[in-house]
Design a protein around this motif. Structure first.
Motif, PDB file in Angstrom:
ATOM      1  N   ASN A  69       0.714  -1.428   0.000  1.00 36.44           N
ATOM      2  CA  ASN A  69      -0.144   0.133   0.214  1.00 36.44           C
ATOM      3  C   ASN A  69       0.897   1.091   0.114  1.00 36.44           C
ATOM      4  O   ASN A  69       1.864   1.293   0.852  1.00 36.44           O
ATOM      5  CB  ASN A  69      -0.824   0.892   1.183  1.00 36.44           C
ATOM      6  N   THR A 105      -2.581  -1.505  -3.463  1.00 40.63           N
ATOM      7  CA  THR A 105      -3.453  -0.054  -3.277  1.00 40.63           C
ATOM      8  C   THR A 105      -2.223   1.278  -3.403  1.00 40.63           C
ATOM      9  O   THR A 105      -1.398   0.736  -3.058  1.00 40.63           O
ATOM     10  CB  THR A 105      -3.892  -0.583  -2.031  1.00 40.63           C
ATOM     11  N   GLU A 153      -4.528  -3.222  -7.922  1.00 44.97           N
ATOM     12  CA  GLU A 153      -5.877  -3.335  -7.779  1.00 44.97           C
ATOM     13  C   GLU A 153      -6.605  -2.054  -7.502  1.00 44.97           C
ATOM     14  O   GLU A 153      -7.868  -1.938  -8.151  1.00 44.97           O
ATOM     15  CB  GLU A 153      -6.559  -4.022  -6.717  1.00 44.97           C
ATOM     16  N   ASN A 154      -6.291  -1.476  -6.739  1.00 47.15           N
ATOM     17  CA  ASN A 154      -6.788   0.256  -6.238  1.00 47.15           C
ATOM     18  C   ASN A 154      -5.677   1.451  -6.640  1.00 47.15           C
ATOM     19  O   ASN A 154      -4.740   1.958  -6.416  1.00 47.15           O
ATOM     20  CB  ASN A 154      -7.132  -0.107  -4.523  1.00 47.15           C
ATOM     21  N   THR A 162      -6.127   5.527  -6.376  1.00 42.89           N
ATOM     22  CA  THR A 162      -6.655   6.793  -6.748  1.00 42.89           C
ATOM     23  C   THR A 162      -5.820   8.157  -6.594  1.00 42.89           C
ATOM     24  O   THR A 162      -4.349   7.847  -6.748  1.00 42.89           O
ATOM     25  CB  THR A 162      -6.944   6.851  -4.398  1.00 42.89           C
ATOM     26  N   LYS A 192      -9.188  -3.332 -10.716  1.00 50.27           N
ATOM     27  CA  LYS A 192     -10.777  -3.261 -10.384  1.00 50.27           C
ATOM     28  C   LYS A 192     -11.541  -1.757  -9.688  1.00 50.27           C
ATOM     29  O   LYS A 192     -12.563  -1.092  -9.589  1.00 50.27           O
ATOM     30  CB  LYS A 192     -10.912  -4.022  -9.539  1.00 50.27           C
ATOM     31  N   ILE A 193     -10.583  -1.119  -9.463  1.00 52.49           N
ATOM     32  CA  ILE A 193     -11.292   0.151  -8.549  1.00 52.49           C
ATOM     33  C   ILE A 193     -10.410   1.428  -9.196  1.00 52.49           C
ATOM     34  O   ILE A 193      -8.850   1.419  -8.516  1.00 52.49           O
ATOM     35  CB  ILE A 193     -11.273  -0.108  -6.609  1.00 52.49           C
ATOM     36  N   ARG A 196     -10.554   5.736  -7.999  1.00 49.24           N
ATOM     37  CA  ARG A 196     -11.044   7.284  -7.238  1.00 49.24           C
ATOM     38  C   ARG A 196     -10.638   7.585  -8.081  1.00 49.24           C
ATOM     39  O   ARG A 196      -8.971   8.511  -7.843  1.00 49.24           O
ATOM     40  CB  ARG A 196     -11.083   6.770  -5.913  1.00 49.24           C
TER      41      ARG A 196
END
Length: 409
Positions: free
Chosen positions: A286, A313, A339-340, A342, A375-376, A378
């Protein structure tokens, strides 16, 4: 049979010292909540309390609000020195907190002596604070600390010199927090530290300090000044937050106004280092990388960009989309299991920042090596301006739903 009235029973109960009847361990716990001068004064309460302060397991040498701050600095120094020397030699310390304002003098040598004495008493948690005005010179110096018992150390508002940041001889130290300090050492060393937090500190600006903490699990490096430290490999790293503010001296003198790395000047290539930050962060799961747009240190590191083989992340701010999207593309291409994602974007001040994206159509196409696990996505922004629209246009090529969140400045 004589009758005892309710009033007599109540009177007897009032004179009974139930607190003194408690076991020593409980009373030591009570004393641990008091400041040191208050704890010592309990010796006047009763015979039972006369020597309890000598073996209490938590010391709070904290003068803000204590009576000694109206006295001289010499009195405080003598009091603390006697407090430590007169303790029961067979009694260990669990926790020591030293808050030393030192309004009346510049001699800080006693602090180092107190720290080392506390460590000799097997202290497990040590906190040292210097709540002083910034113009007062305060420092800790001397040989490296030595302890087999110290687990957590917090230091704030002091200049750390020489070998004081060498924790190789603190074999059980796992939690290290440094705040509002000037770091005038060549390196930070520890084989045992797992959680490291460095906030609002100033590093030497003539050379890069090396941070060698190979077993680190979590890192916070926030709002520092001076020259960015060099992060050595951290194979166990799980979470890292790195925030580079505008007062850092890391900027490219040729590309400063564009916030770019020219790739040729001493600031971009000097000091014998390739990746300064990203190499040490490459095993994180992360990751948050935050920088003022004018600070180019991350873009500099991308010239030697490692593969973030475990990264799940990722949070980035506007440094990765200025003046174009190359930095964002590079990070995505080197994060194969991401995966994530932002993106945290502030309000655009100069609309011309994204012109280069239009002149390079390849930058708005989906990277060939994008993670198949993503998948995500933001996007946090104050306003959906032209730059944000171009970023969204690029992200839309991934075929993944994008969440847009409005934020306040």
């Amino acid at each position: 049979m004589p009758q005892t009235s309710r009033a007599d029973k109540s009177s007897k109960s009032c004179h009974e010292d139930r607190l003194s009847a408690l076991p020593d361990d409980v009373l030591h716990q009570v004393l641990g909540f008091l400041q040191a001068d208050e704890a010592v004064r309990t010796c006047l309460l009763a015979k039972r309390w006369r020597y309890l302060w000598k073996s209490m397991r938590r010391l709070r040498i904290n003068g803000s609000g204590g009576e000694w701050w109206g006295s001289t600095d010499v009195f405080l120094t003598k009091f603390v020195s006697c407090l430590l020397l007169l303790r029961d030699p067979g009694s260990t310390l669990d926790e020591v907190e030293i808050e030393y304002a030192n309004h009346f003098g510049d001699d800080h040598t006693w602090i180092s002596t107190w720290i080392r004495h506390a460590l000799s008493c097997q202290t497990q948690v040590l906190t040292v604070k210097f709540p002083l005005p910034v113009h007062v010179d305060r420092y800790l110096d001397g040989p490296p600390l030595v302890s087999r018992y110290l687990r957590r150390l917090e230091i704030s508002q002091v200049r750390l010199k020489s070998n004081f940041l060498n924790f190789s001889s603190c074999s059980t130290l796992e939690d290290l927090k440094i705040k509002d300090c000037d770091l005038y050492a060549s390196s930070i060393l520890s084989q045992s530290v797992k959680h490291l937090s460095i906030k609002d500190c100033f590093f030497k600006d003539d050379v890069r300090i090396s941070i060698s903490v190979p077993n680190l699990v979590s890192l916070q490096l926030r709002s520092y000044g001076g020259r960015t430290p060099f992060l050595e490999s951290m194979s166990s790293l799980e979470t890292a937050v790195v925030s580079v503010e505008v007062w850092s001296v890391n900027y490219c003198r040729k590309g400063f106004f564009a916030g770019e790395c020219c790739g040729t000047c001493l600031d971009c290539c000097g000091n014998g280092h390739g990746c300064v930050l990203l190499g040490g962060l490459s095993r994180a799961k992360n990751l948050q990388l935050i920088a003022h747009p004018e600070m180019f240190i991350f873009r500099r590191d991308l010239r030697w960009c490692p593969t973030f083989s475990k990264l799940k992340t990722l949070l980035l701010n506007e440094w990765c989309v200025q003046p174009d999207l190359r930095a964002l593309v590079c990070m995505l291409e080197h994060s194969p299991v991401l995966e994530n994602l932002t993106l945290q974007l502030c309000k655009q001040e100069k609309p011309a920042c994204a012109v280069e994206v239009e002149e390079n159509p390849g930058l708005v196409e989906k990277p060939a090596a994008i993670s198949g696990y993503l998948k995500i996505i933001r996007v946090k922004c104050e306003d959906v301006d032209g730059r944000v629209c171009k970023v969204l246009n690029f992200l839309s090529t991934f075929g993944i739903e994008i969440t847009i969140q409005r934020t306040k400045g």
